[in-house]
Design a protein around this motif. Structure first.
Motif, PDB file in Angstrom:
ATOM      1  N   PRO A 129       0.779  -1.318   0.024  1.00  0.00           N
ATOM      2  CA  PRO A 129      -0.058  -0.037  -0.234  1.00  0.00           C
ATOM      3  C   PRO A 129       0.774   1.245   0.077  1.00  0.00           C
ATOM      4  O   PRO A 129       0.443   2.365  -0.628  1.00  0.00           O
ATOM      5  N   ARG A 130       1.970   1.094   0.919  1.00  0.00           N
ATOM      6  CA  ARG A 130       2.903   2.491   0.897  1.00  0.00           C
ATOM      7  C   ARG A 130       3.307   2.900  -0.546  1.00  0.00           C
ATOM      8  O   ARG A 130       3.540   4.137  -0.813  1.00  0.00           O
ATOM      9  N   LEU A 155       2.275   1.737  -3.377  1.00  0.00           N
ATOM     10  CA  LEU A 155       1.263   2.026  -4.249  1.00  0.00           C
ATOM     11  C   LEU A 155       1.020   3.652  -4.200  1.00  0.00           C
ATOM     12  O   LEU A 155       0.916   4.372  -5.298  1.00  0.00           O
ATOM     13  N   ARG A 156       1.136   4.091  -3.016  1.00  0.00           N
ATOM     14  CA  ARG A 156       0.841   5.787  -2.579  1.00  0.00           C
ATOM     15  C   ARG A 156       2.042   6.512  -3.366  1.00  0.00           C
ATOM     16  O   ARG A 156       1.826   7.413  -4.016  1.00  0.00           O
ATOM     17  N   VAL A 157       3.159   6.009  -2.967  1.00  0.00           N
ATOM     18  CA  VAL A 157       4.248   6.663  -3.699  1.00  0.00           C
ATOM     19  C   VAL A 157       4.360   6.593  -5.237  1.00  0.00           C
ATOM     20  O   VAL A 157       4.740   7.627  -5.899  1.00  0.00           O
ATOM     21  N   ARG A 180       1.726   6.382  -7.412  1.00  0.00           N
ATOM     22  CA  ARG A 180       0.756   7.436  -7.713  1.00  0.00           C
ATOM     23  C   ARG A 180       0.954   8.766  -7.549  1.00  0.00           C
ATOM     24  O   ARG A 180       1.052   9.614  -8.369  1.00  0.00           O
ATOM     25  N   LEU A 181       1.902   8.769  -6.400  1.00  0.00           N
ATOM     26  CA  LEU A 181       2.451  10.305  -6.312  1.00  0.00           C
ATOM     27  C   LEU A 181       3.319  10.877  -7.250  1.00  0.00           C
ATOM     28  O   LEU A 181       3.521  11.949  -7.763  1.00  0.00           O
TER      29      LEU A 181
END
Length: 282
Positions: free
Chosen positions: A11-12, A14-16, A18-19
């Protein structure tokens, strides 16, 4: 899900990701906006610069330049395919006196920049007595020599990607090597390598733009001529944009036709495709 080569992002991660994606998109948008703003500041969108394209003579000039571009492309592409086919057969020959010269020709013209070929043909040969070299001939021969050498490697890689049993079956029924090559191997190689061949045809179309350096009056030559019209504010950027749009349209049409041919050949053929060939094998 994990792979042999990498672990699936959590999850982390994936957030990075996307960012970072949004950050890259924002940077691209800022760069594009900066370019457009500079065009606006320098008056590239002024009606005066674009009004030149409303004149029938200018439109006719662009049409003639487009036809000249297509003429050099069609002739150059046809001759490149023929030369590539012949050189590929020579490269695969069992006879050393055929294989070695063909290899030298392929390596020589594949390594020589296309622009240098055109310059030698147009500016170097007439002083030696070859007075028949026109800009069109220089462009077509340059395209043929360079892209024929590249296509020869494409055809060779396609033939060598086929299973050995294909040729052995031909020899088993009494066929000569020339028959095996032309009837069995080459048709399969062409179909297996069709995406690469299509990509090279698009390259030939775009490479024809180099002809303006040897005064061949194709699209880029016409864009440069229009860009020097002082009475319209020297619209070099608008002319480049218009010509660029025409090139993109021609490439899209060529890609569409080639993909249609590829799909049609796959539907009509009963022969399975060969092994995909990596770019490193070319």
């Amino acid at each position: 899900m994990s792979s042999v080569l990498f672990d699936a992002p959590g999850p982390r991660a994936l957030r990075v990701n996307r960012l970072l994606n949004w950050l890259v998109l924002a940077l691209v948008a800022v760069a594009l906006g900066f370019v457009l703003w500079q065009f606006y500041e320098t008056g590239q969108f002024d009606a005066k610069k674009w009004s030149i394209f409303t004149y029938p003579l200018v439109q006719q000039g662009l049409l003639d330049a487009t036809i000249a571009t297509l003429q050099s492309f069609v002739v150059g592409a046809a001759l490149s395919l023929i030369l590539g086919f012949l050189l590929a057969i020579g490269r695969l020959s069992r006879h050393v006196w055929v294989r070695v010269p063909c290899t030298w020709v392929v390596e020589l013209f594949r390594a020589t920049p296309l622009l240098i070929l055109m310059m030698i043909l147009y500016y170097g040969l007439p002083p030696l007595g070859f007075t028949f070299i026109t800009p069109f001939i220089a462009v077509v021969i340059g395209l043929t020599l360079y892209n024929g050498a590249v296509l020869a490697e494409v055809f060779r890689a396609g033939v060598e990607s086929l299973p050995r049993g294909q040729s052995e079956a031909g020899y088993a029924i009494g066929m000569r090597k020339s028959q095996v090559m032309s009837i069995i191997l080459m048709p399969q190689a062409v179909r297996a390598m069709l995406p690469v061949i299509i990509a090279q045809l698009v390259v030939i179309l775009k490479d024809s733009a180099l002809g303006f350096l040897v005064t061949y009056q194709e699209l880029l030559y016409e864009a440069k001529r229009l860009g020097t019209q002082v009475q319209f504010g020297s619209p070099i950027i608008p002319a480049a944009i218009v010509v660029g749009v025409i090139y993109v349209g021609l490439c899209l049409i060529l890609s569409g036709v080639a993909k249609w041919v590829e799909r049609s050949s796959r539907r009509s053929s009963r022969i399975g495709p060969g092994r995909p060939v990596a770019a490193a094998e070319l």
